[in-house]
Design a protein around this motif. Structure first.
Motif, PDB file in Angstrom:
ATOM      1  N   PHE A 144       0.817  -1.214   0.000  1.00 27.99           N
ATOM      2  CA  PHE A 144       0.000   0.000   0.000  1.00 27.99           C
ATOM      3  C   PHE A 144       0.851   1.264   0.000  1.00 27.99           C
ATOM      4  O   PHE A 144       0.499   2.246  -0.639  1.00 27.99           O
ATOM      5  N   VAL A 145       1.972   1.259   0.671  1.00 34.03           N
ATOM      6  CA  VAL A 145       2.854   2.431   0.667  1.00 34.03           C
ATOM      7  C   VAL A 145       3.410   2.653  -0.732  1.00 34.03           C
ATOM      8  O   VAL A 145       3.417   3.784  -1.237  1.00 34.03           O
ATOM      9  N   LEU A 146       3.884   1.598  -1.381  1.00 36.03           N
ATOM     10  CA  LEU A 146       4.439   1.748  -2.731  1.00 36.03           C
ATOM     11  C   LEU A 146       3.354   2.133  -3.732  1.00 36.03           C
ATOM     12  O   LEU A 146       3.584   2.951  -4.627  1.00 36.03           O
ATOM     13  N   ASP A 147       2.160   1.569  -3.593  1.00 35.39           N
ATOM     14  CA  ASP A 147       1.061   1.914  -4.485  1.00 35.39           C
ATOM     15  C   ASP A 147       0.650   3.375  -4.291  1.00 35.39           C
ATOM     16  O   ASP A 147       0.415   4.097  -5.265  1.00 35.39           O
ATOM     17  N   ALA A 148       0.575   3.839  -3.058  1.00 36.57           N
ATOM     18  CA  ALA A 148       0.224   5.232  -2.786  1.00 36.57           C
ATOM     19  C   ALA A 148       1.305   6.165  -3.319  1.00 36.57           C
ATOM     20  O   ALA A 148       1.011   7.237  -3.857  1.00 36.57           O
ATOM     21  N   ARG A 149       2.551   5.779  -3.217  1.00 34.58           N
ATOM     22  CA  ARG A 149       3.660   6.612  -3.718  1.00 34.58           C
ATOM     23  C   ARG A 149       3.534   6.786  -5.228  1.00 34.58           C
ATOM     24  O   ARG A 149       3.719   7.883  -5.760  1.00 34.58           O
ATOM     25  N   SER A 150       3.189   5.702  -5.934  1.00 39.55           N
ATOM     26  CA  SER A 150       3.044   5.820  -7.392  1.00 39.55           C
ATOM     27  C   SER A 150       1.850   6.709  -7.751  1.00 39.55           C
ATOM     28  O   SER A 150       1.891   7.439  -8.730  1.00 39.55           O
ATOM     29  N   LEU A 151       0.783   6.681  -6.948  1.00 33.39           N
ATOM     30  CA  LEU A 151      -0.358   7.568  -7.192  1.00 33.39           C
ATOM     31  C   LEU A 151       0.025   9.028  -6.962  1.00 33.39           C
ATOM     32  O   LEU A 151      -0.371   9.907  -7.715  1.00 33.39           O
ATOM     33  N   TRP A 152       0.790   9.298  -5.918  1.00 30.85           N
ATOM     34  CA  TRP A 152       1.225  10.669  -5.632  1.00 30.85           C
ATOM     35  C   TRP A 152       2.112  11.188  -6.767  1.00 30.85           C
ATOM     36  O   TRP A 152       2.004  12.322  -7.201  1.00 30.85           O
ATOM     37  N   THR A 153       3.026  10.350  -7.265  1.00 25.75           N
ATOM     38  CA  THR A 153       3.914  10.746  -8.348  1.00 25.75           C
ATOM     39  C   THR A 153       3.096  11.050  -9.599  1.00 25.75           C
ATOM     40  O   THR A 153       3.319  12.046 -10.272  1.00 25.75           O
ATOM     41  N   TRP A 154       2.125  10.233  -9.935  1.00 31.31           N
ATOM     42  CA  TRP A 154       1.289  10.436 -11.110  1.00 31.31           C
ATOM     43  C   TRP A 154       0.479  11.724 -10.964  1.00 31.31           C
ATOM     44  O   TRP A 154       0.385  12.500 -11.885  1.00 31.31           O
ATOM     45  N   ARG A 155      -0.073  11.983  -9.781  1.00 31.13           N
ATOM     46  CA  ARG A 155      -0.859  13.186  -9.551  1.00 31.13           C
ATOM     47  C   ARG A 155       0.007  14.438  -9.671  1.00 31.13           C
ATOM     48  O   ARG A 155      -0.379  15.423 -10.270  1.00 31.13           O
ATOM     49  N   ASP A 156       1.211  14.408  -9.131  1.00 24.90           N
ATOM     50  CA  ASP A 156       2.108  15.569  -9.199  1.00 24.90           C
ATOM     51  C   ASP A 156       2.538  15.845 -10.631  1.00 24.90           C
ATOM     52  O   ASP A 156       2.656  16.995 -11.054  1.00 24.90           O
ATOM     53  N   GLU A 157       2.774  14.797 -11.423  1.00 26.38           N
ATOM     54  CA  GLU A 157       3.209  14.984 -12.801  1.00 26.38           C
ATOM     55  C   GLU A 157       2.071  15.503 -13.678  1.00 26.38           C
ATOM     56  O   GLU A 157       2.284  16.259 -14.609  1.00 26.38           O
ATOM     57  N   SER A 158       0.833  15.118 -13.386  1.00 23.60           N
ATOM     58  CA  SER A 158      -0.281  15.554 -14.229  1.00 23.60           C
ATOM     59  C   SER A 158      -0.732  16.970 -13.898  1.00 23.60           C
ATOM     60  O   SER A 158      -1.462  17.568 -14.667  1.00 23.60           O
ATOM     61  N   ALA A 159      -0.290  17.550 -12.818  1.00 21.32           N
ATOM     62  CA  ALA A 159      -0.738  18.889 -12.427  1.00 21.32           C
ATOM     63  C   ALA A 159       0.047  20.005 -13.103  1.00 21.32           C
ATOM     64  O   ALA A 159      -0.425  21.118 -13.204  1.00 21.32           O
ATOM     65  N   GLY A 160       1.226  19.747 -13.558  1.00 17.54           N
ATOM     66  CA  GLY A 160       2.028  20.827 -14.125  1.00 17.54           C
ATOM     67  C   GLY A 160       3.031  20.337 -15.120  1.00 17.54           C
ATOM     68  O   GLY A 160       3.049  19.181 -15.505  1.00 17.54           O
ATOM     69  N   VAL A 161       3.893  21.214 -15.521  1.00 17.42           N
ATOM     70  CA  VAL A 161       4.892  20.916 -16.519  1.00 17.42           C
ATOM     71  C   VAL A 161       6.109  20.343 -15.806  1.00 17.42           C
ATOM     72  O   VAL A 161       6.551  20.856 -14.785  1.00 17.42           O
ATOM     73  N   THR A 162       6.637  19.321 -16.399  1.00 22.14           N
ATOM     74  CA  THR A 162       7.880  18.766 -15.889  1.00 22.14           C
ATOM     75  C   THR A 162       8.926  18.888 -16.976  1.00 22.14           C
ATOM     76  O   THR A 162       8.586  18.935 -18.154  1.00 22.14           O
TER      77      THR A 162
END
Length: 180
Positions: A144-162
């Protein structure tokens, strides 16, 4: 009448002779006492006559078989009491070589453990089950920690320009110079 007297005499003689063939039963004592905690214990088998072999039985099963190298009227069995399975009923018996005969077992002596926190099969099973449950809980938590981390990374990348994203897919917002 004489035949009956002879028959009675022969019967008496046969019974007496067969009883003489039986070995007297040994006795068993426990040292330091019947109730012991974990540690060393000595069981002494007191023999009514000299013997060549002495056996110690625990809960009906042969535990030790000791050959006597010299003639003694006592055989000692010393061992360390390490777990709950050492508690129980002990008996001894002996064997003579001439003529070859084995005695009956001694009266039982009960070894009782006081304050024993030793291993038993029930505790071992319980420990294994608890270990498996701990591994399962740890694995699920890690998942669950690793799955939540991947969700946070995906959410942060979709919010702005990288920096890795090409300019053609960058989000366009209202211009700062435009006035309404």
């Amino acid at each position: 009448m004489a035949a009956m007297t002879v028959a009675l005499f022969l019967g008496w003689w046969l019974v007496t002779a067969s009883e003489a063939q039986q070995l007297h039963r040994p006795s068993l004592s426990l040292h330091p006492s019947q109730a012991v905690s974990m540690g060393n214990v000595t069981l002494r088998c007191h023999l009514p006559r000299m013997a060549t072999w002495v056996q110690l039985w625990h809960n009906g099963s042969l535990r030790f078989n000791k050959e006597k190298d010299k003639e003694q009227d006592t055989a000692e069995f010393s061992f360390a009491v390490t777990n709950l399975e050492d508690a129980g009923t002990y008996q001894c018996r002996y064997q003579v070589s001439k003529p070859l005969r084995t005695s009956k077992k001694s009266d039982p002596v009960e070894l009782v453990l006081t304050g024993a926190t030793g291993r038993s099969h029930g505790n071992l099973v319980e420990a294994v089950l608890r270990g498996c449950a701990a591994v399962l809980v740890f694995s699920l938590g890690l998942y669950f920690v690793l799955d939540a981390r991947s969700l946070w990374t995906w959410r942060d990348e979709s919010a702005g320009v990288t920096p890795e994203m090409p300019e053609s897919v960058q989000l366009q917002g209202p211009s700062r110079t435009a006035r309404i």
